[in-house]
Each structure stands twice: as C-alpha cells, then as structure tokens.
Design an enzyme around this catalytic site. Sequence first.
Site, PDB file in Angstrom:
ATOM      1  N   GLY A  12       8.243 -16.853   3.369  1.00 47.85           N
ATOM      2  CA  GLY A  12       8.511 -15.467   3.768  1.00 47.85           C
ATOM      3  C   GLY A  12       7.642 -15.051   4.937  1.00 47.85           C
ATOM      4  O   GLY A  12       7.133 -13.931   4.982  1.00 47.85           O
ATOM      5  N   SER A  14       8.556 -14.677   8.086  1.00 48.12           N
ATOM      6  CA  SER A  14       9.261 -14.152   9.265  1.00 48.12           C
ATOM      7  C   SER A  14       9.017 -12.671   9.505  1.00 48.12           C
ATOM      8  O   SER A  14       9.214 -12.177  10.617  1.00 48.12           O
ATOM      9  CB  SER A  14      10.767 -14.401   9.111  1.00 48.12           C
ATOM     10  OG  SER A  14      11.243 -13.808   7.918  1.00 48.12           O
ATOM     11  N   ARG A  15       8.634 -11.958   8.460  1.00 51.95           N
ATOM     12  CA  ARG A  15       8.456 -10.505   8.607  1.00 51.95           C
ATOM     13  C   ARG A  15       7.233 -10.058   7.820  1.00 51.95           C
ATOM     14  O   ARG A  15       6.657 -10.813   7.037  1.00 51.95           O
ATOM     15  CB  ARG A  15       9.682  -9.750   8.060  1.00 51.95           C
ATOM     16  CG  ARG A  15      10.938 -10.003   8.840  1.00 51.95           C
ATOM     17  CD  ARG A  15      12.096  -9.156   8.361  1.00 51.95           C
ATOM     18  NE  ARG A  15      12.705  -9.656   7.147  1.00 51.95           N
ATOM     19  CZ  ARG A  15      12.791  -8.974   6.009  1.00 51.95           C
ATOM     20  NH1 ARG A  15      12.297  -7.748   5.931  1.00 51.95           N
ATOM     21  NH2 ARG A  15      13.360  -9.502   4.938  1.00 51.95           N
ATOM     22  N   ASN A  88       4.122 -16.250  -0.190  1.00 49.32           N
ATOM     23  CA  ASN A  88       4.189 -14.828   0.134  1.00 49.32           C
ATOM     24  C   ASN A  88       5.591 -14.228  -0.082  1.00 49.32           C
ATOM     25  O   ASN A  88       5.717 -13.047  -0.384  1.00 49.32           O
ATOM     26  CB  ASN A  88       3.765 -14.641   1.600  1.00 49.32           C
ATOM     27  CG  ASN A  88       4.187 -13.309   2.149  1.00 49.32           C
ATOM     28  OD1 ASN A  88       3.585 -12.278   1.850  1.00 49.32           O
ATOM     29  ND2 ASN A  88       5.262 -13.299   2.943  1.00 49.32           N
ATOM     30  N   SER A 144       0.943  -8.271  -6.529  1.00 49.79           N
ATOM     31  CA  SER A 144       1.141  -6.847  -6.253  1.00 49.79           C
ATOM     32  C   SER A 144       0.321  -6.000  -7.227  1.00 49.79           C
ATOM     33  O   SER A 144       0.093  -6.406  -8.377  1.00 49.79           O
ATOM     34  CB  SER A 144       2.614  -6.491  -6.431  1.00 49.79           C
ATOM     35  OG  SER A 144       2.803  -5.098  -6.365  1.00 49.79           O
ATOM     36  N   TYR A 157      10.166  -6.732 -11.139  1.00 52.40           N
ATOM     37  CA  TYR A 157       9.193  -6.998 -10.075  1.00 52.40           C
ATOM     38  C   TYR A 157       7.769  -7.012 -10.639  1.00 52.40           C
ATOM     39  O   TYR A 157       7.008  -7.956 -10.420  1.00 52.40           O
ATOM     40  CB  TYR A 157       9.337  -5.928  -8.985  1.00 52.40           C
ATOM     41  CG  TYR A 157       8.362  -6.087  -7.832  1.00 52.40           C
ATOM     42  CD1 TYR A 157       8.613  -7.018  -6.827  1.00 52.40           C
ATOM     43  CD2 TYR A 157       7.208  -5.316  -7.749  1.00 52.40           C
ATOM     44  CE1 TYR A 157       7.728  -7.181  -5.764  1.00 52.40           C
ATOM     45  CE2 TYR A 157       6.322  -5.468  -6.696  1.00 52.40           C
ATOM     46  CZ  TYR A 157       6.588  -6.393  -5.710  1.00 52.40           C
ATOM     47  OH  TYR A 157       5.709  -6.554  -4.659  1.00 52.40           O
ATOM     48  N   LYS A 161       5.253 -10.340 -10.981  1.00 51.27           N
ATOM     49  CA  LYS A 161       3.930 -10.428 -10.343  1.00 51.27           C
ATOM     50  C   LYS A 161       2.830 -10.628 -11.396  1.00 51.27           C
ATOM     51  O   LYS A 161       1.836 -11.314 -11.120  1.00 51.27           O
ATOM     52  CB  LYS A 161       3.665  -9.179  -9.499  1.00 51.27           C
ATOM     53  CG  LYS A 161       4.621  -9.014  -8.308  1.00 51.27           C
ATOM     54  CD  LYS A 161       4.544 -10.174  -7.335  1.00 51.27           C
ATOM     55  CE  LYS A 161       5.306  -9.902  -6.044  1.00 51.27           C
ATOM     56  NZ  LYS A 161       5.227 -11.031  -5.090  1.00 51.27           N
TER      57      LYS A 161
HETATM   58  N1  LIG Z   1       5.172  -4.263   1.221  1.00 50.48           N
HETATM   59  C1  LIG Z   1       4.552  -3.853   0.123  1.00 50.48           C
HETATM   60  O1  LIG Z   1       4.350  -2.660  -0.095  1.00 50.48           O
HETATM   61  C2  LIG Z   1       4.056  -4.872  -0.889  1.00 50.48           C
HETATM   62  C3  LIG Z   1       3.223  -4.411  -1.917  1.00 50.48           C
HETATM   63  C4  LIG Z   1       2.744  -5.304  -2.852  1.00 50.48           C
HETATM   64  C5  LIG Z   1       3.097  -6.646  -2.764  1.00 50.48           C
HETATM   65  N2  LIG Z   1       3.925  -7.065  -1.762  1.00 50.48           N
HETATM   66  C6  LIG Z   1       4.292  -8.477  -1.745  1.00 50.48           C
HETATM   67  O2  LIG Z   1       3.977  -9.052  -0.488  1.00 50.48           O
HETATM   68  C7  LIG Z   1       4.899 -10.098  -0.186  1.00 50.48           C
HETATM   69  C8  LIG Z   1       5.473  -9.872   1.196  1.00 50.48           C
HETATM   70  O3  LIG Z   1       6.097  -8.597   1.194  1.00 50.48           O
HETATM   71  P1  LIG Z   1       6.597  -7.872   2.528  1.00 50.48           P
HETATM   72  O4  LIG Z   1       6.494  -6.425   2.273  1.00 50.48           O
HETATM   73  O5  LIG Z   1       5.970  -8.473   3.720  1.00 50.48           O
HETATM   74  O6  LIG Z   1       8.166  -8.268   2.449  1.00 50.48           O
HETATM   75  P2  LIG Z   1       9.326  -8.150   3.528  1.00 50.48           P
HETATM   76  O7  LIG Z   1       8.893  -7.393   4.714  1.00 50.48           O
HETATM   77  O8  LIG Z   1      10.525  -7.696   2.756  1.00 50.48           O
HETATM   78  O9  LIG Z   1       9.533  -9.685   3.951  1.00 50.48           O
HETATM   79  C9  LIG Z   1       9.922 -10.592   2.978  1.00 50.48           C
HETATM   80  C10 LIG Z   1       9.843 -11.998   3.522  1.00 50.48           C
HETATM   81  O10 LIG Z   1      10.204 -12.901   2.463  1.00 50.48           O
HETATM   82  C11 LIG Z   1      11.317 -13.678   2.865  1.00 50.48           C
HETATM   83  N3  LIG Z   1      12.132 -13.982   1.684  1.00 50.48           N
HETATM   84  C12 LIG Z   1      12.627 -13.128   0.758  1.00 50.48           C
HETATM   85  N4  LIG Z   1      13.333 -13.806  -0.167  1.00 50.48           N
HETATM   86  C13 LIG Z   1      13.261 -15.112   0.174  1.00 50.48           C
HETATM   87  C14 LIG Z   1      13.802 -16.301  -0.364  1.00 50.48           C
HETATM   88  N5  LIG Z   1      14.567 -16.280  -1.469  1.00 50.48           N
HETATM   89  N6  LIG Z   1      13.539 -17.482   0.251  1.00 50.48           N
HETATM   90  C15 LIG Z   1      12.765 -17.521   1.379  1.00 50.48           C
HETATM   91  N7  LIG Z   1      12.228 -16.411   1.948  1.00 50.48           N
HETATM   92  C16 LIG Z   1      12.488 -15.235   1.350  1.00 50.48           C
HETATM   93  C17 LIG Z   1      12.042 -12.856   3.903  1.00 50.48           C
HETATM   94  O11 LIG Z   1      12.872 -13.693   4.707  1.00 50.48           O
HETATM   95  P3  LIG Z   1      14.165 -13.045   5.488  1.00 50.48           P
HETATM   96  O12 LIG Z   1      13.587 -12.115   6.516  1.00 50.48           O
HETATM   97  O13 LIG Z   1      14.872 -14.199   6.110  1.00 50.48           O
HETATM   98  O14 LIG Z   1      14.951 -12.320   4.457  1.00 50.48           O
HETATM   99  C18 LIG Z   1      10.835 -12.252   4.649  1.00 50.48           C
HETATM  100  O15 LIG Z   1      10.283 -13.220   5.530  1.00 50.48           O
HETATM  101  C19 LIG Z   1       5.935 -10.087  -1.307  1.00 50.48           C
HETATM  102  O16 LIG Z   1       5.639 -11.090  -2.248  1.00 50.48           O
HETATM  103  C20 LIG Z   1       5.774  -8.722  -1.926  1.00 50.48           C
HETATM  104  O17 LIG Z   1       6.151  -8.692  -3.277  1.00 50.48           O
HETATM  105  C21 LIG Z   1       4.409  -6.208  -0.824  1.00 50.48           C
END
Ligand SMILES: NC(=O)c1ccc[n+]([C@@H]2O[C@H](COP(=O)([O-])OP(=O)(O)OC[C@H]3O[C@@H](n4cnc5c(N)ncnc54)[C@H](OP(=O)(O)O)[C@@H]3O)[C@@H](O)[C@H]2O)c1
Length: 252
Positions: A12, A14-15, A88, A144, A157, A161
Amino acid sequence: MEFKNKNVLITGGSRGIGRATAIAFAKKGANVAINYRSDDLAAKETLSLLKGRNHTLYKGDISEKHVSAELINDFIKKYNTLDILVNNAGIAIQHEIDKVDFNDWTDAWLKTINVNLLAVANICYWASKQMIKNEGGRIINVSSRGAFRGEPNMPAYGSSKAGLNSLSQSLAKSLAKHKIGVGVVAPGFTNTDMAVSTLTSKEKESLLDESPFKRMAEPDEVAHAILFLASEKSLYSSGTIIDVNGASYLRT
Ligand SMILES: NC(=O)c1ccc[n+]([C@@H]2O[C@H](COP(=O)([O-])OP(=O)(O)OC[C@H]3O[C@@H](n4cnc5c(N)ncnc54)[C@H](OP(=O)(O)O)[C@@H]3O)[C@@H](O)[C@H]2O)c1
C-alpha cells in the site's frame, strides 16, 4: 537514521502513509519496492517522488492468497535480500451493526479481515523465510488507534487491527531468535484518502477536538515512527506498539 542500500518492501505504498514512508526511506538511501492494488497513476507518481533510482512498483491485491508468495519471490529476484517489510496496506469499510443488512455485514468482515489481517500473516510467512536466510530483518505493521478504543462504525476494522497487534507480538517472540524485529505503529486519524473518505462530516467537525494538538497526523509523522522501528538500534524494541495519535487516546 540511515538506510543506505537497505532493501525495503512497503505494501500500500502508492498513497497516504505508505507513500510518505517510501519517500522517507528513499531519502535515507534505501531501495524501495512499492506494492499497491489498482491505482496505477498514484503509484507512478509516488515512484517519481522517490530519491535515487533502484525503486520498483509491484501491482497486486494482497488479499489474494497467491499474491503474498509472488510478491516476495519477485522482490527477491530483483533485490536478493529483504531487509525491511512494512505491512501498511489496509482498508476501512463502514458497517454499523444496526444499519446494514446481513450480507453487507458479512461482506465487510470478510473483505476487511482478508486485507488487514490474513494478507499480512501470509506476507509475513514468506518474508520471514527470506529474513531467516539472511539472519535478520525488520517487520513493521501499521495498525490503528481503533484497535484499542473501539470502532463503532467499522467493527471489522477495529477487530482486524487488534488481531494485527496480536499477530505482530506473537511474531516478535517467535522470530527474535533469528534477529528479526517485529513492531507496530498505531496511528490515529491521519491526513490521507482513507481518513477523508471514511469520516462523516459530523466526525470531521469533532475531529479537531480529539487531539489536544487540534489536528490530524500528517503521513510523514507516521512514517517517522515506522523508520524508527526499522532502524539499526531498535531491534530490542521488538514487540512494541508506537501510538501516533496526538495524545487523543492514551492507553494505560
Ligand atoms: N488514515 C488514517 O486516518 C489511518 C488511521 C489509523 C490507521 N491507518 C492505517 O494506515 C494504513 C495506511 O492508511 P492510509 O490512510 O495511508 O490509506 P490510503 O490512503 O487509503 O491508502 C491505502 C493504500 O493501500 C493500498 N491497498 C489497499 N488495499 C490493498 C490491497 N488489497 N492490496 C494491495 N494494496 C492495497 C492502496 O492501493 P491503491 O491506491 O492501488 O488502492 C493504497 O496504496 C492502513 O493500514 C490504515 O488502516 C490509517
């Protein structure tokens, strides 16, 4: 913290947090491989932001069982060794128990557990084989705050986690004899697509009040904690969970 010529795989990447982590590792001299699911444009953009040249993209849905082995095999073919794995990638699906029908309820559980927990276990399985061969390595799993405080709108979710924390701590114990450290970073709301798309507008309003800093985390602040757990001197911190939630939820 220096990661010169260390080989790093980020799922994950890419973003969001994964992208910030890739940028941070590349800045410190690492070779970075980025896995992502479908967003080619975002992945290519991330690749273009990385300092240095020895970086790669691996497209693949980690929730498909065969992808975990292929991902590690392809990585080893290119880089020979895997020094640091960052699990991630994650998804968050809204499915309040008193609002959704049973099909949506079970669908959300299956999808979430498959990506956030089972895929990580499978990737750890193949990655640890390489790290054992290499006599050391680091695994950092992105969990998380929701694992601890409950996620009423996204119970799968929060559960995934909490399971990820337990998986990480179990592996920290079983892999220590191979000099493999396993750590967890548990962010609170972070300024990424995931946070923005899963929050209702009411939640967005109250969000600023959750942290005494009155803001969300930025992705590079989460990346900083990930790099700490991957750094040379942090092996003995194996098994730990680092909160990056702006003191919004304090565990005792
Ligand atoms: N943002 C928050 O507030 C927050 C808070 C607590 C924990 N987290 C955790 O932090 C991590 C990253 O979150 P983020 O906010 O950066 O997420 P995000 O912006 O939604 O990005 C998600 C990334 O995961 C990839 N992905 C999703 N499903 C996948 C799959 N089945 N196979 C391969 N790649 C996959 C996506 O690829 P594509 O772009 O190709 O879809 C993207 O690169 C996650 O584990 C999330 O639970 C986030």
